[in-house]
Motif scaffolding. Sequence first.
Motif, PDB file in Angstrom:
ATOM      1  N   MET A 194      14.748 -35.096 -13.229  1.00 18.78           N
ATOM      2  CA  MET A 194      13.784 -35.754 -14.096  1.00 18.78           C
ATOM      3  C   MET A 194      12.934 -34.683 -14.771  1.00 18.78           C
ATOM      4  N   THR A 195      12.746 -34.829 -16.078  1.00 25.70           N
ATOM      5  CA  THR A 195      11.901 -33.875 -16.787  1.00 25.70           C
ATOM      6  C   THR A 195      10.441 -34.238 -16.596  1.00 25.70           C
ATOM      7  N   VAL A 196       9.573 -33.324 -16.962  1.00 29.74           N
ATOM      8  CA  VAL A 196       8.149 -33.538 -16.790  1.00 29.74           C
ATOM      9  C   VAL A 196       7.667 -34.742 -17.588  1.00 29.74           C
ATOM     10  N   THR A 197       8.258 -34.987 -18.749  1.00 31.86           N
ATOM     11  CA  THR A 197       7.756 -36.051 -19.607  1.00 31.86           C
ATOM     12  C   THR A 197       8.283 -37.423 -19.240  1.00 31.86           C
ATOM     13  N   GLU A 198       9.236 -37.501 -18.365  1.00 36.01           N
ATOM     14  CA  GLU A 198       9.769 -38.798 -17.983  1.00 36.01           C
ATOM     15  C   GLU A 198       8.949 -39.411 -16.856  1.00 36.01           C
ATOM     16  N   THR A 199       8.770 -40.711 -16.921  1.00 33.11           N
ATOM     17  CA  THR A 199       8.185 -41.395 -15.776  1.00 33.11           C
ATOM     18  C   THR A 199       9.278 -42.101 -14.996  1.00 33.11           C
ATOM     19  N   THR A 200      10.337 -42.444 -15.663  1.00 30.36           N
ATOM     20  CA  THR A 200      11.506 -43.023 -15.002  1.00 30.36           C
ATOM     21  C   THR A 200      12.743 -42.581 -15.752  1.00 30.36           C
ATOM     22  N   GLY A 201      13.899 -42.801 -15.183  1.00 29.48           N
ATOM     23  CA  GLY A 201      15.142 -42.347 -15.790  1.00 29.48           C
ATOM     24  C   GLY A 201      15.521 -43.121 -17.037  1.00 29.48           C
ATOM     25  N   GLU A 202      16.096 -42.410 -18.018  1.00 28.02           N
ATOM     26  CA  GLU A 202      16.549 -43.060 -19.237  1.00 28.02           C
ATOM     27  C   GLU A 202      17.758 -43.936 -18.976  1.00 28.02           C
ATOM     28  N   ARG A 203      18.629 -43.524 -18.091  1.00 29.01           N
ATOM     29  CA  ARG A 203      19.864 -44.256 -17.860  1.00 29.01           C
ATOM     30  C   ARG A 203      19.617 -45.657 -17.324  1.00 29.01           C
ATOM     31  N   THR A 228       9.859 -44.738 -20.431  1.00 23.24           N
ATOM     32  CA  THR A 228       9.516 -43.328 -20.275  1.00 23.24           C
ATOM     33  C   THR A 228       8.148 -43.094 -20.873  1.00 23.24           C
ATOM     34  N   ASP A 229       7.516 -42.045 -20.440  1.00 33.22           N
ATOM     35  CA  ASP A 229       6.173 -41.700 -20.876  1.00 33.22           C
ATOM     36  C   ASP A 229       6.261 -40.901 -22.167  1.00 33.22           C
ATOM     37  N   ILE A 230       5.835 -41.483 -23.270  1.00 28.80           N
ATOM     38  CA  ILE A 230       5.783 -40.758 -24.530  1.00 28.80           C
ATOM     39  C   ILE A 230       4.480 -39.973 -24.508  1.00 28.80           C
ATOM     40  N   CYS A 231       4.597 -38.685 -24.471  1.00 29.06           N
ATOM     41  CA  CYS A 231       3.458 -37.825 -24.151  1.00 29.06           C
ATOM     42  C   CYS A 231       2.332 -37.835 -25.159  1.00 29.06           C
ATOM     43  N   ALA A 232       2.594 -37.476 -26.376  1.00 27.30           N
ATOM     44  CA  ALA A 232       1.464 -37.208 -27.263  1.00 27.30           C
ATOM     45  C   ALA A 232       1.652 -37.804 -28.646  1.00 27.30           C
ATOM     46  N   GLY A 233       2.354 -38.885 -28.744  1.00 31.32           N
ATOM     47  CA  GLY A 233       2.459 -39.531 -30.031  1.00 31.32           C
ATOM     48  C   GLY A 233       3.776 -39.243 -30.717  1.00 31.32           C
ATOM     49  N   PRO A 234       3.829 -39.579 -32.005  1.00 28.24           N
ATOM     50  CA  PRO A 234       5.081 -39.429 -32.738  1.00 28.24           C
ATOM     51  C   PRO A 234       5.472 -37.974 -32.911  1.00 28.24           C
ATOM     52  N   PRO A 235       6.763 -37.718 -33.048  1.00 33.58           N
ATOM     53  CA  PRO A 235       7.217 -36.339 -33.204  1.00 33.58           C
ATOM     54  C   PRO A 235       6.680 -35.715 -34.485  1.00 33.58           C
ATOM     55  N   GLN A 236       6.447 -34.416 -34.431  1.00 26.25           N
ATOM     56  CA  GLN A 236       6.000 -33.686 -35.597  1.00 26.25           C
ATOM     57  C   GLN A 236       7.206 -33.333 -36.462  1.00 26.25           C
ATOM     58  N   GLY A 237       6.938 -32.863 -37.692  1.00 22.64           N
ATOM     59  CA  GLY A 237       8.011 -32.436 -38.580  1.00 22.64           C
ATOM     60  C   GLY A 237       8.681 -31.178 -38.071  1.00 22.64           C
ATOM     61  N   ASP A 238       9.681 -30.737 -38.789  1.00 20.58           N
ATOM     62  CA  ASP A 238      10.414 -29.511 -38.463  1.00 20.58           C
ATOM     63  C   ASP A 238      11.114 -29.578 -37.112  1.00 20.58           C
ATOM     64  N   ARG A 239      11.466 -30.760 -36.699  1.00 16.89           N
ATOM     65  CA  ARG A 239      12.189 -30.903 -35.439  1.00 16.89           C
ATOM     66  C   ARG A 239      13.652 -31.190 -35.706  1.00 16.89           C
ATOM     67  N   ARG A 240      14.448 -30.755 -34.775  1.00 16.93           N
ATOM     68  CA  ARG A 240      15.881 -31.034 -34.849  1.00 16.93           C
ATOM     69  C   ARG A 240      16.148 -32.396 -34.229  1.00 16.93           C
ATOM     70  N   PRO A 241      17.262 -33.008 -34.609  1.00 15.84           N
ATOM     71  CA  PRO A 241      17.591 -34.299 -33.986  1.00 15.84           C
ATOM     72  C   PRO A 241      17.874 -34.114 -32.492  1.00 15.84           C
ATOM     73  N   ASP A 242      17.566 -35.153 -31.717  1.00 16.32           N
ATOM     74  CA  ASP A 242      17.875 -35.095 -30.286  1.00 16.32           C
ATOM     75  C   ASP A 242      19.363 -34.782 -30.122  1.00 16.32           C
ATOM     76  N   GLY A 243      19.653 -33.955 -29.147  1.00 20.06           N
ATOM     77  CA  GLY A 243      21.023 -33.511 -28.918  1.00 20.06           C
ATOM     78  C   GLY A 243      21.276 -32.146 -29.543  1.00 20.06           C
ATOM     79  N   ALA A 244      20.582 -31.865 -30.635  1.00 18.45           N
ATOM     80  CA  ALA A 244      20.675 -30.556 -31.288  1.00 18.45           C
ATOM     81  C   ALA A 244      19.348 -29.822 -31.163  1.00 18.45           C
ATOM     82  N   ARG A 284       6.290 -35.572 -12.186  1.00 19.40           N
ATOM     83  CA  ARG A 284       7.600 -35.256 -11.597  1.00 19.40           C
ATOM     84  C   ARG A 284       7.859 -36.050 -10.321  1.00 19.40           C
ATOM     85  N   GLU A 285       6.784 -36.356  -9.569  1.00 22.26           N
ATOM     86  CA  GLU A 285       6.951 -37.086  -8.316  1.00 22.26           C
ATOM     87  C   GLU A 285       7.383 -38.529  -8.533  1.00 22.26           C
ATOM     88  N   GLY A 286       7.029 -39.097  -9.664  1.00 22.86           N
ATOM     89  CA  GLY A 286       7.513 -40.436  -9.970  1.00 22.86           C
ATOM     90  C   GLY A 286       6.438 -41.494 -10.070  1.00 22.86           C
TER      91      GLY A 286
END
Length: 158
Positions: A1-10, A15-31, A104-106
């Motif tokens: 589990m990553t730090v930003t997850e509160t539970t598993g995606e599967r 999940t815990d969305i940490c700080a709002g919407p993604p900023q620009g200049d980001r790559r697509p998830d997976g890349a 991380r503890e859950g």
Amino acid sequence: MTVTETTGERTGARTDICAGPPQGDRRPDGADRYTISEVAALTGLSAHTLRWYERIGLMPHIDRSHTGQRRYSNRDLDWLALVGKLRLTGMPVADMVRYAEMVREGDHTYADRFELLEATREGVVARIAELQGTLAVLDRKISFYADAGRALASERSR
């Protein structure tokens, strides 16, 4: 589990969305594999600070390439955005590390996380009130000097 997850995606759980919407200049998830220098440029944090965050447990699970180079993800960028906001609140680094450990503890740490964030919020509200009082004093002084300046200018023009 990553730090930003509160539970598993599967599991389809929230999940815990940490700080709002993604900023620009980001790559697509997976890349989304950023080097430490790219993350430093995106966040304004130094590479030294990013390595320190990893050492103290604030970001303990950064992926590595086959050559050992750090590879940050969009989730890591989200976490860093949250950490930046927590720093602005004046939260001590030890409390940020404790918060990261609880994430991380859950789910069973929700109540403790709530208490930590609620206490931090109370401190922020108190500081905002203090700053509003300070702003009111400055506004009065600015108004006084503006009025005094106009009076002097009027007196000189006679």
